[in-house]
Design a protein around this motif. Sequence first.
Motif, PDB file in Angstrom:
ATOM      1  N   ALA A 180     -23.083 -54.533  14.920  1.00  0.00           N
ATOM      2  CA  ALA A 180     -24.135 -53.892  15.716  1.00  0.00           C
ATOM      3  C   ALA A 180     -24.349 -52.457  15.263  1.00  0.00           C
ATOM      4  O   ALA A 180     -25.486 -51.979  15.130  1.00  0.00           O
ATOM      5  CB  ALA A 180     -23.781 -53.944  17.208  1.00  0.00           C
ATOM      6  N   VAL A 194     -27.907 -52.364  13.424  1.00  0.00           N
ATOM      7  CA  VAL A 194     -28.898 -52.191  14.491  1.00  0.00           C
ATOM      8  C   VAL A 194     -28.779 -50.834  15.174  1.00  0.00           C
ATOM      9  O   VAL A 194     -29.760 -50.086  15.267  1.00  0.00           O
ATOM     10  CB  VAL A 194     -28.774 -53.322  15.546  1.00  0.00           C
ATOM     11  N   THR A 223     -33.847 -49.923  24.858  1.00  0.00           N
ATOM     12  CA  THR A 223     -33.024 -49.595  23.712  1.00  0.00           C
ATOM     13  C   THR A 223     -32.404 -48.220  23.917  1.00  0.00           C
ATOM     14  O   THR A 223     -33.124 -47.267  24.223  1.00  0.00           O
ATOM     15  CB  THR A 223     -33.837 -49.629  22.396  1.00  0.00           C
ATOM     16  N   LEU A 250     -31.353 -54.088  24.032  1.00  0.00           N
ATOM     17  CA  LEU A 250     -31.265 -54.529  22.644  1.00  0.00           C
ATOM     18  C   LEU A 250     -29.820 -54.658  22.193  1.00  0.00           C
ATOM     19  O   LEU A 250     -29.422 -55.665  21.580  1.00  0.00           O
ATOM     20  CB  LEU A 250     -32.010 -53.542  21.739  1.00  0.00           C
ATOM     21  N   GLY A 251     -29.005 -53.653  22.489  1.00  0.00           N
ATOM     22  CA  GLY A 251     -27.605 -53.704  22.080  1.00  0.00           C
ATOM     23  C   GLY A 251     -26.846 -54.846  22.724  1.00  0.00           C
ATOM     24  O   GLY A 251     -26.026 -55.515  22.079  1.00  0.00           O
ATOM     25  N   VAL A 290     -27.810 -58.177  21.070  1.00  0.00           N
ATOM     26  CA  VAL A 290     -27.138 -58.298  19.768  1.00  0.00           C
ATOM     27  C   VAL A 290     -25.686 -58.727  19.946  1.00  0.00           C
ATOM     28  O   VAL A 290     -25.189 -59.635  19.257  1.00  0.00           O
ATOM     29  CB  VAL A 290     -27.222 -56.960  18.998  1.00  0.00           C
ATOM     30  N   LEU A 291     -24.978 -58.110  20.890  1.00  0.00           N
ATOM     31  CA  LEU A 291     -23.576 -58.476  21.125  1.00  0.00           C
ATOM     32  C   LEU A 291     -23.444 -59.907  21.622  1.00  0.00           C
ATOM     33  O   LEU A 291     -22.527 -60.640  21.228  1.00  0.00           O
ATOM     34  CB  LEU A 291     -22.947 -57.506  22.119  1.00  0.00           C
ATOM     35  N   LEU A 297     -25.504 -62.439  20.985  1.00  0.00           N
ATOM     36  CA  LEU A 297     -25.762 -63.338  19.856  1.00  0.00           C
ATOM     37  C   LEU A 297     -24.552 -63.403  18.922  1.00  0.00           C
ATOM     38  O   LEU A 297     -24.166 -64.486  18.458  1.00  0.00           O
ATOM     39  CB  LEU A 297     -26.996 -62.873  19.086  1.00  0.00           C
ATOM     40  N   LEU A 298     -23.952 -62.252  18.652  1.00  0.00           N
ATOM     41  CA  LEU A 298     -22.771 -62.233  17.788  1.00  0.00           C
ATOM     42  C   LEU A 298     -21.587 -62.948  18.448  1.00  0.00           C
ATOM     43  O   LEU A 298     -20.823 -63.651  17.779  1.00  0.00           O
ATOM     44  CB  LEU A 298     -22.396 -60.794  17.448  1.00  0.00           C
TER      45      LEU A 298
END
Length: 382
Positions: free
Chosen positions: A33, A37, A145, A149-150, A153-154, A156-157
């Motif tokens: 991340a 990103v 953001t 957004l962060g 991302v976490l 999904l990871l």
Amino acid sequence: MHHLKSLGPAVARVSGLEAFRAGLGALIGLGLAGLFVLSPQGDPRLGLYLVAPFGATSVLLFAVPNSPLAQPWSAVVGNTVAALVGVAVCLTVPDPTLRVALAVGLSVTATILCRAVHPPAGAVAMTAAMSPDAIAHLGFWFALTPVALGTVVLVLLATLYARLTGRRYPFRQFDEPSRHGTGDRDPVERLGLSEDALIAILDRYSQSFNLGVEDLARLIGAAELQAAAASSGPLAARDIMSRDLITVTPDTPLDAVADLFRTHRFTALPVIGPESRFLGVIFQMHLIDRARSEPRGPGRGVVAVLRGFPGARKQTAPKAGDIMDAQGPRAAPDTPVAALLPMMAGGDTDAVPVLDRDRIVGIVTRTDLIAALAREAARGPR
């Protein structure tokens, strides 16, 4: 001394491997991340930066992915709603102490009402309340953001990492189809309790934030299974196993294996080497899967493999060693029936080989197990 025990660890002991898996996941998640990103450095101009609460979010996503507090809705919505509350309070309340307390308190209320409780969300609201300069520049964009957004991302990871490491995230839903692709639930989860009944149990004991409905169903099923196993008494594998075994070798052609299944009506055949050394087991499903994967054509395909079509012998015919399962569960002669029951309750294993060192001395099938439990039930309590 009893009172001091309550001050000790409340979390069950976990393996070092699981601790490493969770820590590595958090490292990879935050690292990727921050690399692709969000910048590790604060950037109030663009808002694309890591905030401290993401560390707490990573603990939940990678260390306790089965928690309701770690699910995507809780994480994304919880952090975003808390950010919106924190920004609103930061822009309207001048006193720093009141601003922080009010932001956290209101975010707790808001996330509960949104069914999105996520502990790091309180830190998100607090971060907004303690950063008036950044909030003055970003405004409510802060919620999008870096926060939303962060978190996305976490999440999904964490989903990808869970699949790569053999875990399940997000957690199972109560009405999710079984592993067989049908509407029936897995055997150990058929409780006779509806989803609403399970939710009522969680509410009654104030566990809705700690445990999902699906996990509760699995725990109740596991407890019932353990209780049933305990009622089997002192029976061991040697007492119920089949001893007169029909076996094959790794070089046995699959058409011959199919003939044995058809002749003896077995669901499993042990594969042995010299001196009865156990090598693996073939289940009927292995044979069917291989038959369906065979290329179609003259003398090939399902008929060739399952019925021993002569044309299959003229080519390089698959053998037992090609499809046997060498990693499945196994038991010793003195293994209690209580330990065998969980091995076969899930539906993936029809039989468990019984080994004396490396030699197979018997096999316990699901039929053997059911018959033994029925006899014990008929005898009643001793």
